[in-house]
Write an enzyme that holds these catalytic residues in place. Structure first.
Site, PDB file in Angstrom:
ATOM      1  CD  GLU A  73      -2.402  -5.307   2.033  1.00  9.46           C
ATOM      2  OE1 GLU A  73      -1.669  -6.302   2.061  1.00  9.46           O
ATOM      3  OE2 GLU A  73      -1.957  -4.148   2.036  1.00  9.46           O
ATOM      4  CG  ASP A 116      -0.900  -2.757  -5.382  1.00  5.13           C
ATOM      5  OD1 ASP A 116      -1.366  -2.101  -4.443  1.00  5.13           O
ATOM      6  OD2 ASP A 116      -0.514  -3.929  -5.287  1.00  5.13           O
ATOM      7  CG  HIS A 149       3.129  -9.101  -2.751  1.00  5.46           C
ATOM      8  ND1 HIS A 149       1.744  -8.976  -2.772  1.00  5.46           N
ATOM      9  CD2 HIS A 149       3.576  -7.998  -2.118  1.00  5.46           C
ATOM     10  CE1 HIS A 149       1.394  -7.857  -2.188  1.00  5.46           C
ATOM     11  NE2 HIS A 149       2.490  -7.238  -1.773  1.00  5.46           N
ATOM     12  CG  ASP A 150       2.867  -8.787   1.550  1.00  7.44           C
ATOM     13  OD1 ASP A 150       3.931  -8.435   1.022  1.00  7.44           O
ATOM     14  OD2 ASP A 150       1.876  -8.041   1.666  1.00  7.44           O
ATOM     15  CG  ASP A 209      -0.181  -1.310   0.160  1.00  8.60           C
ATOM     16  OD1 ASP A 209      -0.099  -2.549   0.161  1.00  8.60           O
ATOM     17  OD2 ASP A 209       0.576  -0.578   0.837  1.00  8.60           O
TER      18      ASP A 209
END
Ligand SMILES: O=P(O)(O)OC[C@H]1O[C@H](O[C@H]2O[C@H](CO)[C@@H](O)[C@H](O)[C@H]2O)[C@H](O)[C@@H](O)[C@@H]1O
Length: 567
Positions: free
Chosen positions: A252, A100, A325-326, A201
């Site tokens: 993302e 990431d 994870h969100d 990200d």
């Protein structure tokens, strides 16, 4: 003849949230040695790559999305030697590693920000976005995505810095060429180590409209989302590092559009390999409001998925996913996490894995893990959830019970609970008390049980992952929704030159009649997978009853070739 495709077009990628994956000791937080110990499990599942959410040095205000040193491993997770071992061990098993990269912002503890804070002459001042006050207050009315103003004051200089997320996450100034050189150096460092790819990200937020206007229609996002120079920046980074190292890249894309994503992930590869978009996960946000307790809109869900499947076909490449994870656990969100947990978890897996794109499996999704059902604010750890609780209960007067019900449905912590490995204390995640409480259902829902049970969600996912490698239409075929108006069934067709695949799903807990369109010729059709075990014994027919959350995948051979594929 099979087309030569980049590896990631037939791959499945497994997302690991290291803090919650596996603790090799008793700290209560996961680590790199814990991940190494589970690589054989991932090999059994059949994934091609793992994506690690940030493992860099960080004060962990946002669990690693606030990086203070891009060149160091967070000691909570281990050492650089542990990381090198993980990379080598993963590669030995044929599993690639995706890191990431968080470069829209840094932690305010990063040395660049520490130097810039309070010193207008610092060589790093222009690495961030500073503005003078307007009318004695914040420079504009933009809101942080985690609540409150997007600006924080630097008392020593009287200027404000921009933070689209927490105030401890200061936005970088990509207009400064030195920042872009730093980003290239960071990515080059990890690529040189042998990392195979990068997940970027909120990468579509890096270019802000430079006049920073007030937003009278929203929270400011229209002035920095898919901003004026974002494509230029991505092309620059891609040419300098991604293409040089042959890295796979997934961006993302927050609150993006199809048109921008076609450009980000265009087949010419000038920007990125593929994109994440989140529109299909906002179908339980009435009027765009996340912080409500609401059922999902099924017709809207299909319509969004259709829009993106058709829009990216031959024009881009999407990441396929329900969970990360969100996001809350999908079986609790779109399925039934009680009576039909196994059936609905499998049905949801099938309906996303048979689309065009690269599937991402988030840790525990392959077990049908559920939201934990926390009932106290003290159980939450997520900065966004805690901020929103404070704003809505303490500042806006919402009742505590109502806000807890909303968090139980929407909080990011729903997916961050420790991975459920077995039925021992703390679910085999750690020998010590975990940082976030394990869901109570771990004695029944855990990896040990799932691997041993051939009818488990785990083995269904294993089959889905294997099918993508065997059935070419899943990778290459076009996409048509056969029943866009149906209010219970999601039934779509994938078609290539040689094959047709039908993915037929009942999204509800009651039986429903399923009439396939008359023009579908089922003469050479076979069922290749279903979440009800008696289906494989049947011959596909054009009218049948789908049982609760039933999913059937039908393969039709246009040329009578390779019949009866076994998984
Ligand atoms: O909901 P969107 O506007 O489409 O945005 C997508 C997600 O963006 C943010 O997630 C990522 O960045 C955050 C800051 O680095 C980090 O906290 C998060 O873990 C990252 O995945 C946002 O926080 C998410 O809620 C959105 O889903």
């Amino acid at each position: 003849m099979k087309q030569q495709l980049e590896w990631w077009r037939t791959a499945t990628i497994y997302q690991i949230y290291p803090k919650s994956f596996c603790d090799s000791g008793s700290k209560g937080t996961g680590d790199l040695q814990g991940i190494i110990s589970k690589l054989d499990y991932l090999k059994t599942l059949g994934v091609d790559a793992i994506w690690l959410t940030p493992v860099y040095r960080s004060p962990m205000i946002d669990n690693g999305y606030d990086i203070s040193d891009y060149y160091a491993i967070n000691p909570d997770f281990g050492t650089m030697a542990d990381f090198d071992q993980l990379l080598a061990q993963a590669h030995q098993r044929g599993i690639r590693v995706v890191m990431d990269i968080v470069v829209n912002h840094t932690s305010t503890e990063h040395i660049w920000f520490q130097s810039a804070l309070g010193d207008k002459n610092s060589p790093y001042r222009d690495y961030y976005i500073w503005k003078d006050p307007v009318d004695g207050g914040v420079p504009n009315n933009w809101q942080s995505k985690f609540g409150g103003s997007a600006w924080a004051l630097d008392p020593a200089t009287g200027q404000y810095y921009l933070h689209l997320f927490a105030k401890e996450q200061a936005d970088l100034n990509w207009e400064n060429p030195k920042v872009r050189e730093e980003v290239k150096a960071i990515i080059g460092f990890w690529a040189e180590k042998g990392v195979d790819g990068f997940r970027l990200d909120v990468i579509n937020l890096i270019s802000k409209q430079q006049d920073f206007p007030d937003d009278y229609q929203g929270d400011g996002r229209r002035f920095y989302t898919d901003g004026p120079r974002v494509h230029e920046y991505l092309q620059e980074i891609s040419e300098a590092v991604f293409r040089k190292y042959g890295s796979v890249t997934v961006g993302e894309m927050s609150s993006t559009t199809l048109e921008h994503c076609q450009q980000y992930s265009a087949p010419d590869g000038k920007e990125l390999s593929m994109v994440f978009n989140f529109h299909h996960l906002k179908v339980d946000y009435p009027n765009g409001d996340k912080w409500t307790k609401a059922p999902f809109d099924f017709r809207q869900l299909k319509s969004i998925l259709n829009h993106w499947q058709q829009g990216l076909h031959n024009q881009g490449w999407g990441a396929l996913f329900w969970c990360n994870h969100d996001q809350p656990r999908v079986v609790s969100r779109l399925g039934n996490d009680q009576q039909y947990r196994v059936e609905s978890a499998k049905m949801l897996g099938a309906s996303v894995h048979m689309m065009q794109g690269t599937p991402y499996v988030y840790q525990g999704e392959e077990l049908g893990m559920t939201n934990p059902g926390y009932d106290s604010i003290d159980q939450y750890r997520d900065v966004e959830s805690i901020n929103m609780y404070d704003i809505m209960v303490n500042q806006q007067g919402k009742s505590e019970a109502e806000m807890l019900a909303i968090l139980a449905q929407k909080s990011r912590d729903n997916s961050r609970t420790p991975m459920q490995w077995d039925d021992s204390r703390f679910a085999g995640f750690s020998a010590g008390e975990p940082w976030l409480a394990v869901a109570d259902n771990y004695p029944e829902i855990n990896a040990q049980q799932a691997v041993a049970d051939e009818h488990s969600v785990f083995h269904f996912y294993r089959q889905l992952i294997a099918m993508r490698k065997e059935i070419e239409v899943i990778t290459t075929g076009d996409y048509t929704d056969l029943m866009p108006q149906h209010d219970r069934i999601f039934c779509y067709k994938r078609e290539s030159e040689t094959q047709i695949l039908l993915c037929i799903n009942n999204y509800y807990g009651e039986p429903v009649e399923c009439p396939l369109p008359e023009n579908i010729d089922l003469t050479t059709a076979e069922y290749v997978l279903s979440n009800y075990s008696d289906v494989s014994m049947q011959r596909p027919v054009s009218r049948f009853t789908l049982r609760p959350y039933e999913s059937r995948i039908v393969l039709i051979h246009k040329n009578d070739a390779d019949l009866s594929i076994q998984y």
